[in-house]
Write a protein that holds these residues in place. Structure first.
Motif, mmCIF file in Angstrom:
data_model
loop_
_atom_site.group_PDB
_atom_site.id
_atom_site.type_symbol
_atom_site.label_atom_id
_atom_site.label_comp_id
_atom_site.label_asym_id
_atom_site.label_seq_id
_atom_site.Cartn_x
_atom_site.Cartn_y
_atom_site.Cartn_z
ATOM 1 N N GLY A 51 0.824 -1.205 0.000
ATOM 2 C CA GLY A 51 0.000 0.000 0.000
ATOM 3 C C GLY A 51 0.855 1.251 0.000
ATOM 4 N N ALA A 52 1.986 1.208 0.722
ATOM 5 C CA ALA A 52 2.890 2.351 0.742
ATOM 6 C C ALA A 52 3.552 2.554 -0.614
ATOM 7 N N GLU A 53 3.897 1.449 -1.271
ATOM 8 C CA GLU A 53 4.593 1.543 -2.552
ATOM 9 C C GLU A 53 3.705 2.120 -3.654
ATOM 10 N N PHE A 54 2.410 1.828 -3.585
ATOM 11 C CA PHE A 54 1.515 2.218 -4.675
ATOM 12 C C PHE A 54 0.486 3.264 -4.248
ATOM 13 N N CYS A 55 0.763 4.017 -3.182
ATOM 14 C CA CYS A 55 -0.151 5.087 -2.790
ATOM 15 C C CYS A 55 -0.040 6.232 -3.803
ATOM 16 N N PRO A 56 -1.066 7.080 -3.928
ATOM 17 C CA PRO A 56 -1.068 8.143 -4.952
ATOM 18 C C PRO A 56 0.137 9.065 -4.833
ATOM 19 N N PHE A 57 0.531 9.620 -5.972
ATOM 20 C CA PHE A 57 1.693 10.507 -6.021
ATOM 21 C C PHE A 57 1.502 11.737 -5.146
ATOM 22 N N VAL A 58 0.271 12.231 -5.053
ATOM 23 C CA VAL A 58 -0.003 13.407 -4.219
ATOM 24 C C VAL A 58 0.362 13.127 -2.768
ATOM 25 N N ILE A 59 0.039 11.932 -2.302
ATOM 26 C CA ILE A 59 0.376 11.542 -0.923
ATOM 27 C C ILE A 59 1.889 11.496 -0.742
ATOM 28 N N LYS A 60 2.595 10.998 -1.752
ATOM 29 C CA LYS A 60 4.050 10.877 -1.642
ATOM 30 C C LYS A 60 4.741 12.233 -1.583
ATOM 31 N N VAL A 61 4.192 13.213 -2.313
ATOM 32 C CA VAL A 61 4.867 14.507 -2.414
ATOM 33 C C VAL A 61 4.391 15.501 -1.351
ATOM 34 N N LEU A 62 3.287 15.191 -0.665
ATOM 35 C CA LEU A 62 2.726 16.122 0.315
ATOM 36 C C LEU A 62 3.696 16.460 1.454
ATOM 37 N N PRO A 63 4.373 15.477 2.071
ATOM 38 C CA PRO A 63 5.329 15.824 3.143
ATOM 39 C C PRO A 63 6.440 16.753 2.665
ATOM 40 N N LEU A 64 6.908 16.571 1.426
ATOM 41 C CA LEU A 64 7.945 17.445 0.893
ATOM 42 C C LEU A 64 7.428 18.876 0.744
ATOM 43 N N ILE A 65 6.197 19.011 0.279
ATOM 44 C CA ILE A 65 5.600 20.349 0.141
ATOM 45 C C ILE A 65 5.498 21.020 1.511
ATOM 46 N N PHE A 66 5.075 20.269 2.514
ATOM 47 C CA PHE A 66 4.954 20.826 3.857
ATOM 48 C C PHE A 66 6.323 21.220 4.408
ATOM 49 N N SER A 67 7.349 20.406 4.147
ATOM 50 C CA SER A 67 8.695 20.737 4.628
ATOM 51 C C SER A 67 9.209 22.019 3.979
ATOM 52 N N LEU A 68 9.017 22.156 2.677
ATOM 53 C CA LEU A 68 9.448 23.369 1.991
ATOM 54 C C LEU A 68 8.682 24.585 2.499
ATOM 55 N N SER A 69 7.386 24.399 2.760
ATOM 56 C CA SER A 69 6.583 25.508 3.273
ATOM 57 C C SER A 69 7.070 25.950 4.646
ATOM 58 N N GLY A 70 7.388 24.979 5.513
ATOM 59 C CA GLY A 70 7.902 25.317 6.843
ATOM 60 C C GLY A 70 9.222 26.054 6.772
ATOM 61 N N THR A 71 10.086 25.635 5.838
ATOM 62 C CA THR A 71 11.372 26.308 5.676
ATOM 63 C C THR A 71 11.187 27.758 5.245
ATOM 64 N N LEU A 72 10.369 27.969 4.232
ATOM 65 C CA LEU A 72 10.142 29.330 3.726
ATOM 66 C C LEU A 72 9.483 30.204 4.768
ATOM 67 N N LEU A 73 8.518 29.650 5.506
ATOM 68 C CA LEU A 73 7.826 30.436 6.533
ATOM 69 C C LEU A 73 8.785 30.879 7.635
ATOM 70 N N ALA A 74 9.671 29.973 8.051
ATOM 71 C CA ALA A 74 10.639 30.318 9.100
ATOM 72 C C ALA A 74 11.569 31.430 8.638
ATOM 73 N N LEU A 75 12.042 31.319 7.395
ATOM 74 C CA LEU A 75 12.962 32.345 6.884
ATOM 75 C C LEU A 75 12.262 33.689 6.732
ATOM 76 N N VAL A 76 10.977 33.673 6.354
ATOM 77 C CA VAL A 76 10.225 34.928 6.211
ATOM 78 C C VAL A 76 9.940 35.563 7.561
ATOM 79 N N ILE A 77 9.485 34.768 8.523
ATOM 80 C CA ILE A 77 9.088 35.307 9.834
ATOM 81 C C ILE A 77 10.289 35.870 10.587
ATOM 82 N N TYR A 78 11.420 35.165 10.522
ATOM 83 C CA TYR A 78 12.583 35.571 11.323
ATOM 84 C C TYR A 78 13.576 36.411 10.537
ATOM 85 N N THR A 79 13.167 36.961 9.411
ATOM 86 C CA THR A 79 14.013 37.887 8.675
ATOM 87 C C THR A 79 13.717 39.312 9.148
#
Length: 291
Positions: A263-291
């Motif tokens: 089930g993990a191997e064949f879960c939808p691509f959106v599910i696979k890429v969602l954690p990466l999107i959230f990680s990038l969002s957290g990085t950008l938000l931190a850099l914006v807030i603390y600049t």
């Protein structure tokens, strides 16, 4: 628990703190016969990863941020075990040892070089004064946040894919909290980098003028840990995860109805890429807030 950073690097990365994960993995023969016990492990692990990450958000001590990060990553390992994917829990434990030891050793280098100052609000401007330490902290933080092709990416993403591919209530709950934790992890990691290294100097002129990199005795272990933080995920993924993996062959028992790897191997691509999107969002938000 407090101690010198080399001791923290050892106990948080590979020995005492993570012993409970290894115990659960070795007791898989017991847990697999109780779906209730597995559910408790998964739910408590998911809650632990989220709550510990929120605590790290508001810490100002460099070592405390990294220590609460360890607690959060332990939650990932436990809910992977609660979803009967003991191999990926062990894999995350293995990868975590490299980048967490690197972060603690780099924190020790930072504290020593800046006159024993641990408060991020009293640092700043260190990236130019201690570039090697800055590069090590950046690499360790990227691996911790699960950025692509670093060691933390391979294990953390597969844990979340296992949760999504389980198609159970505990799996959905773990996936939601784990994805939110990925966002928070990236946020507090780059909050630390921004405050300690990138902002305008907040330390005294005496401290900044005396800032220095550590000697070869500390730089060499940090360099070796950098290599592990980059390559361990790619080199050892086939040994720990996937059908036919050879880690603990015969020592881990997984009941057929709890085998969620496909089930993990064949879960939808959106599910696979969602954690990466959230990680990038957290990085950008931190850099914006603390600049």
């Amino acid at each position: 628990m407090e101690g010198p950073t080399p001791v923290s690097a050892l106990i948080h990365a590979a020995t005492m703190v993570t012993a409970g994960v290894f115990l659960v993995i070795r007791c898989s023969h017991l847990f697999e016969y109780s779906s209730y016990a597995l559910g408790v492990v998964a739910l408590v692990g998911a809650c632990t990863s989220f709550v510990a990450a929120t605590i790290a958000l508001v810490q100002h001590d460099v070592k405390k941020v990294i220590a609460y990060s360890t607690c959060s990553q332990l939650g990932y390992m436990f809910f992977a075990c609660g979803l009967s994917n003991y191999g990926v829990g062990l894999f995350h434990l293995f990868n975590h040892a490299f980048f967490k030891a690197l972060l603690f050793m780099s924190a020790g280098s930072l504290i020593h070089g800046m006159g024993d100052e641990q408060d991020m609000r009293r640092l700043g401007g260190v990236s130019g004064l201690m570039p090697y330490t800055y590069a090590c902290v950046l690499l360790g933080s990227l691996s911790l946040a699960g950025f692509p092709f670093l060691s933390g990416f391979y294990s953390k993403d597969f844990i979340l894919e296992t949760a999504a591919g389980a198609y159970t209530i505990k799996g959905a709950f773990s996936f939601c909290l784990g994805t939110a934790t990925a966002f928070i992890t990236a946020f507090y990691s780059f909050r630390l980098i921004r405050l300690a290294f990138m902002q305008e100097p907040s330390c005294s002129r005496t401290t900044s003028e005396s800032a220095h990199e550590p000697g070869p005795a500390m730089l060499l272990p940090m360099g070796l840990l950098c290599i592990g933080s980059i390559s361990s995920g790619y080199l050892f993924r086939d040994m720990f995860i996937g059908t036919g993996s050879c880690a603990f062959t015969g020592s881990i028992f997984v009941s057929p109805e709890n085998a969620y790897e496909f089930g993990a191997e064949f879960c939808p691509f959106v599910i696979k890429v969602l954690p990466l999107i959230f990680s990038l969002s957290g990085t950008l938000l931190a850099l914006v807030i603390y600049t």
